[in-house]
Design an enzyme around this catalytic site. Structure first.
Site, PDB file in Angstrom:
ATOM      1  N   TYR A 177       0.919  -1.305  -0.029  1.00 48.70           N
ATOM      2  CA  TYR A 177      -0.036  -0.021   0.165  1.00 48.70           C
ATOM      3  C   TYR A 177       0.865   1.294  -0.046  1.00 48.70           C
ATOM      4  O   TYR A 177       1.926   1.158   0.369  1.00 48.70           O
ATOM      5  CB  TYR A 177      -1.015  -0.169   1.108  1.00 48.70           C
ATOM      6  CG  TYR A 177      -0.520   0.541   2.514  1.00 48.70           C
ATOM      7  CD1 TYR A 177      -0.030   1.517   3.084  1.00 48.70           C
ATOM      8  CD2 TYR A 177      -0.482  -0.767   3.536  1.00 48.70           C
ATOM      9  CE1 TYR A 177       0.487   1.781   4.158  1.00 48.70           C
ATOM     10  CE2 TYR A 177       0.179  -0.526   4.939  1.00 48.70           C
ATOM     11  CZ  TYR A 177       0.423   0.824   5.194  1.00 48.70           C
ATOM     12  OH  TYR A 177       0.781   0.929   6.419  1.00 48.70           O
ATOM     13  N   CYS A 178       0.055   2.454  -0.514  1.00 49.90           N
ATOM     14  CA  CYS A 178       0.932   3.673  -0.417  1.00 49.90           C
ATOM     15  C   CYS A 178      -0.057   4.531   0.180  1.00 49.90           C
ATOM     16  O   CYS A 178      -0.868   3.848   0.800  1.00 49.90           O
ATOM     17  CB  CYS A 178       1.381   4.152  -1.744  1.00 49.90           C
ATOM     18  SG  CYS A 178       0.117   4.389  -2.917  1.00 49.90           S
ATOM     19  N   TRP A 179      -0.115   5.742  -0.094  1.00 47.67           N
ATOM     20  CA  TRP A 179      -1.332   6.679   0.716  1.00 47.67           C
ATOM     21  C   TRP A 179      -2.578   6.435   0.218  1.00 47.67           C
ATOM     22  O   TRP A 179      -3.589   5.978   1.266  1.00 47.67           O
ATOM     23  CB  TRP A 179      -0.673   8.308   0.560  1.00 47.67           C
ATOM     24  CG  TRP A 179      -1.988   9.182   0.765  1.00 47.67           C
ATOM     25  CD1 TRP A 179      -2.481   9.975  -0.005  1.00 47.67           C
ATOM     26  CD2 TRP A 179      -2.480   9.343   2.249  1.00 47.67           C
ATOM     27  NE1 TRP A 179      -3.522  10.744   0.877  1.00 47.67           N
ATOM     28  CE2 TRP A 179      -3.557  10.065   2.073  1.00 47.67           C
ATOM     29  CE3 TRP A 179      -2.371   8.502   3.527  1.00 47.67           C
ATOM     30  CZ2 TRP A 179      -4.203  10.462   3.160  1.00 47.67           C
ATOM     31  CZ3 TRP A 179      -3.228   8.756   4.658  1.00 47.67           C
ATOM     32  CH2 TRP A 179      -4.309   9.890   4.395  1.00 47.67           C
ATOM     33  N   PHE A 201      -3.312   3.194   2.655  1.00 48.62           N
ATOM     34  CA  PHE A 201      -3.458   3.397   3.789  1.00 48.62           C
ATOM     35  C   PHE A 201      -4.984   4.137   4.110  1.00 48.62           C
ATOM     36  O   PHE A 201      -5.380   4.071   5.039  1.00 48.62           O
ATOM     37  CB  PHE A 201      -2.380   4.293   4.317  1.00 48.62           C
ATOM     38  CG  PHE A 201      -2.302   4.585   5.811  1.00 48.62           C
ATOM     39  CD1 PHE A 201      -2.231   3.650   6.566  1.00 48.62           C
ATOM     40  CD2 PHE A 201      -2.529   5.832   6.074  1.00 48.62           C
ATOM     41  CE1 PHE A 201      -1.993   3.881   8.122  1.00 48.62           C
ATOM     42  CE2 PHE A 201      -2.786   6.211   7.309  1.00 48.62           C
ATOM     43  CZ  PHE A 201      -2.340   5.129   8.343  1.00 48.62           C
TER      44      PHE A 201
END
Length: 352
Positions: A92-94, A121
């Protein structure tokens, strides 16, 4: 991905490859996440400026330039090592956008396939907040209370239906409650609390009686409000035993873990000064003098006992006066433990 599916990931203690920049990770993460960023903080800052000044394509081009050659090789090697040791991991990233997609694609070129969290996230965070909000309506709750030093936490962690709020907050919840490890960021604490709830295996939940704040962290309002209404189990032990428990937890155990005696002395002197207004100047001086003598070789009970009698017990008695109607059991650790385990058995039977 539906919220229920995200909750299943969190409940399963899924490992996560968090490819956000370190500063983002430090502001908040989910349990099981390891930060192996695509961009460092400095690189992300430069890409952000490029985006503002020249647009999306220029930012992507700069990112590819910054993470190329040996830099890219090194980062891919680290990601591959993580994937090898965590084959069930998700990326995951933002917001589940370009950074996690880029890492996913680069890993696939190396023959490594990891799924990506849709929404990143941010989606996981929303799932955690939703879990915390509805928790008071799920399961039957009990609050475990008792005077300072009765061994509430020790009893709580021995229960399969216990949730250790202080352990998750890394703080004992009092002026003297700081631990060697720093407290997590508020977002990380809340996410850990939500995951503890999602992973809770029983039909009842037991939490320790806490104020709204535990150190510098705050319990979710929904949790703290609910804790003021549920049945109260009251632990009682002798003053002598309480002094012994406090000495073990706050002096003996830290010293055995390698904490320097002078570090503890200074920490507790500062804590005494923080409570001087309520304790009183004369009593604070008397307790501090006994504390200094103890760290010079005298008995630690000589400062612990008056601190309990002069400060903690009057405060506890005042707080308990508004809770007595909620008490469903009180007594020794064995009796309280038996009651709480019995409540779990009853709730499980009714659920069947």
């Amino acid at each position: 991905m539906r919220p229920a599916e995200l909750e299943q990931l969190l409940a399963a203690a899924t490992p996560f490859l968090d490819v956000r920049a370190p500063a983002e990770f430090q502001r908040g993460a989910v349990p099981g996440a390891v930060n192996l960023p695509l961009l460092t903080d400095a690189e992300r800052h430069r890409v952000g400026i490029a985006y503002k000044q020249h647009g999306h394509d220029a930012a992507v081009a700069l990112g590819n330039e910054l993470v190329s050659g040996s830099v890219r090789e090194d980062r891919e090697r680290v990601w591959c090592a993580f994937a090898s040791s965590h084959p069930q991991a998700w990326i995951y990233c933002w917001r589940g956008g370009e950074r996690s997609a880029t890492v996913q694609q680069w890993l696939e070129r190396r023959g490594v396939k990891l799924p990506r969290v849709p929404g990143g996230f941010k989606a996981l965070r929303h799932a955690c907040l939703a879990t915390l909000d509805r928790a008071p309506q799920e399961r039957r709750w009990f609050v475990l209370g008792g005077r300072t030093g009765t061994g509430k936490t020790e009893l709580l962690v021995s229960l399969k239906n216990g949730i250790d709020l202080e352990g998750l907050a890394r703080h004992r919840g009092s002026a003297f409650g700081a631990r060697e490890a720093p407290q997590p960021p508020p977002v990380t604490f809340e996410n850990a609390l939500a995951c503890a709830w999602l992973r809770h295996p029983t039909a009842t939940a037991v939490v320790e009686d806490e104020s709204r704040t535990i150190g510098r962290l705050a319990l979710p309002q929904a949790w703290h409000s609910h804790m003021q209404t549920v049945p109260l189990a009251l632990l009682e032990v002798s003053l002598e035993q309480r002094v012994s428990n406090i000495q073990r937890e706050y002096v003996t155990d830290p010293l055995q873990r390698g904490v320097a005696a002078e570090t503890l002395r200074t920490r507790y002197q500062e804590a005494l000064r923080r409570i001087e207004r309520r304790l009183g100047g004369v009593r604070r001086q008397a307790v501090e003098a006994a504390l200094n003598r103890a760290f010079d070789g005298a008995d630690h009970g000589a400062w612990i006992e008056p601190l309990l009698v002069w400060y903690y017990d009057p405060m506890y008695d005042h707080q308990l006066s508004g809770k007595r109607q909620r008490i469903v059991v009180q007594g020794c650790p064995a009796g309280v433990r038996e009651f709480l385990l019995g409540a779990e058995s009853d709730a499980t039977s009714r659920a069947r």
